[in-house]
Design a protein around this motif. Structure first.
Motif, PDB file in Angstrom:
ATOM      1  N   GLN A 136       0.712  -1.083  -0.037  1.00 48.18           N
ATOM      2  CA  GLN A 136       0.036  -0.058   0.046  1.00 48.18           C
ATOM      3  C   GLN A 136       0.707   1.127   0.047  1.00 48.18           C
ATOM      4  N   MET A 155      -1.318  -1.467  -5.359  1.00 56.26           N
ATOM      5  CA  MET A 155      -2.617  -1.086  -4.424  1.00 56.26           C
ATOM      6  C   MET A 155      -3.649  -2.403  -4.786  1.00 56.26           C
ATOM      7  N   ALA A 158      -2.423  -5.009  -2.410  1.00 58.53           N
ATOM      8  CA  ALA A 158      -2.651  -4.665  -1.007  1.00 58.53           C
ATOM      9  C   ALA A 158      -4.080  -5.058  -0.766  1.00 58.53           C
ATOM     10  N   LEU A 159      -5.002  -4.751  -1.860  1.00 62.41           N
ATOM     11  CA  LEU A 159      -6.375  -4.892  -1.699  1.00 62.41           C
ATOM     12  C   LEU A 159      -6.680  -6.491  -1.511  1.00 62.41           C
ATOM     13  N   ASN A 171      -7.588   0.199   6.101  1.00 55.65           N
ATOM     14  CA  ASN A 171      -6.720   0.200   4.769  1.00 55.65           C
ATOM     15  C   ASN A 171      -7.284  -0.065   3.449  1.00 55.65           C
ATOM     16  N   GLU A 172      -8.401  -0.798   3.453  1.00 51.80           N
ATOM     17  CA  GLU A 172      -9.077  -1.055   2.211  1.00 51.80           C
ATOM     18  C   GLU A 172      -9.488   0.304   1.478  1.00 51.80           C
ATOM     19  N   CYS A 175      -6.682   2.259  -0.013  1.00 49.61           N
ATOM     20  CA  CYS A 175      -6.294   1.919  -1.185  1.00 49.61           C
ATOM     21  C   CYS A 175      -7.185   2.199  -2.298  1.00 49.61           C
ATOM     22  N   LYS A 176      -8.545   2.134  -2.091  1.00 47.31           N
ATOM     23  CA  LYS A 176      -9.626   2.683  -3.165  1.00 47.31           C
ATOM     24  C   LYS A 176      -9.710   3.982  -3.307  1.00 47.31           C
TER      25      LYS A 176
END
Length: 359
Positions: A136, A155, A158-159, A171-172, A175-176
């Motif tokens: 991330q 990304m 990471a997702l 965190n999600e 990333c978005k």
């Protein structure tokens, strides 16, 4: 008397310096830094990862000091043999935290160089969540230098982990947010809007993150030239206390001032914004204030060029391109076609610089 809380990134910078002394076998320097580092850790915001890094370095310091006090010469190879697994992880953390420090200072290409060394050691990290967090941060760094292909790839890595675990909801969302911003800058507006709708709903329980989404949606509306909507989003973001005390608040204030000028609603405030930018040492906002003043208030080409040069020196090529296009359109509307052509060519030059990786 309240003790100020220090960011984990700031404390991490000192931990790297302390760790460097041990790597080079400079025991005396390490001893001198130990008490300072301990004081900083006591003032650090809660951060389990940075605390673990501190404890591992302290363990290594004790090994180094014990060997020295026993009369043995400092032998790094022997120290590695004492606990190879710990030391491998320490090496990963050294570069990871160094990258964070570079990022904190806005040196994004340097951060990527350092993160890439850490990536070679990623297999020494056994925690999947920690790996995802690393991807991330690397993705965000690539986004900051407009390398969207790399940013997107990291990304998504990471997702792949964060979306499977509710514990890592923030965190999600982060990333978005980055993926939505990338889609905006690539003018994939429908996909950006889908992501913004999704993460705005998901971030309601998190005031700062919710306000950050409002800020990002304001930036999205600028790209769509829906300036009144952008103004509304920035103003709403600034109603959240957690956002007002963040560095992004200054950027939101700049966007509002800038948009008021672009839409003919400006009634003052540039001087106050410039003073605040200087107070917080934001060269980016200082440069943009020069451009706003020269373009909308004083019709001063030299001031505009001075601001653009400051942005270039910080490698803010995306902003240079966007502002170059705005300046060109401004002069085109005034029938100053020669000047408009000059800035159109400048914007094209900046777009080329954006795609040079340079790391």
């Amino acid at each position: 008397m309240m003790v100020s809380v220090l960011s984990a990134e700031l404390v991490g910078e000192s931990l790297v310096q302390w760790h460097s002394c041990m790597i080079s076998g400079e025991l005396q320097s390490a001893k001198e830094l130990k008490s300072d580092v301990e004081d900083l850790v006591k003032q650090m915001e809660p951060d389990d990862k940075m605390l673990a890094y501190y404890q591992l370095i302290d363990f290594r310091f004790q090994l180094l000091r014990n060997r020295h006090e026993q009369g043995a010469s400092v032998d790094e190879d022997s120290l590695y043999d004492v606990c190879v697994e710990i030391d491998d992880y320490l090496r990963f953390m050294y570069y990871y935290v160094s990258g964070q420090a570079e990022f904190m200072h806005g040196r994004y290409k340097s951060a990527i160089r350092t993160y890439k060394i850490a990536e070679r050691l990623i297999e020494k990290v056994n925690d999947s969540a920690e790996k995802a967090e690393f991807y991330q941060k690397l993705g965000i760094s690539y986004y900051r230098i407009d390398q969207y292909t790399f940013a997107f790839s990291y990304m998504e890595q990471a997702l792949e982990f964060f979306e499977k675990h509710d514990t890592y909801r923030l965190n999600e969302i982060t990333c978005k947010q980055v993926l939505a911003a990338i889609n905006t800058e690539l003018r994939r507006y429908d996909e950006a809007e889908r992501l913004y709708d999704e993460i705005l709903k998901a971030s309601v329980p998190f005031p700062y993150t919710y306000a950050l989404n409002l800020y990002n949606m304001g930036a999205n509306r600028i790209m769509l030239t829906r300036f009144d909507e952008a103004i509304r989003y920035f103003k709403e973001a600034l109603t959240y206390e957690a956002f007002v005390t963040s560095p992004l608040a200054l950027k939101a204030e700049y966007h509002l001032t800038h948009l008021y000028m672009r839409t003919g609603q400006y009634k003052g405030g540039l001087e106050e914004l410039e003073a605040k930018a200087k107070q917080y040492h934001s060269e980016e906002i200082v440069a943009k204030c020069f451009i706003c003043r020269g373009l909308y208030l004083t019709d001063d080409i030299l001031l505009i060029q001075q601001g653009l040069r400051k942005l270039e020196s910080e490698e803010n090529y995306f902003d240079c391109q966007e502002l170059g296009e705005e300046i060109a359109n401004h002069f085109k509307q005034q029938n100053k076609f020669e000047t408009a052509l000059l800035f159109t060519e400048y914007a094209l030059e900046m777009s080329r610089k954006r795609i040079i990786l340079g790391v």
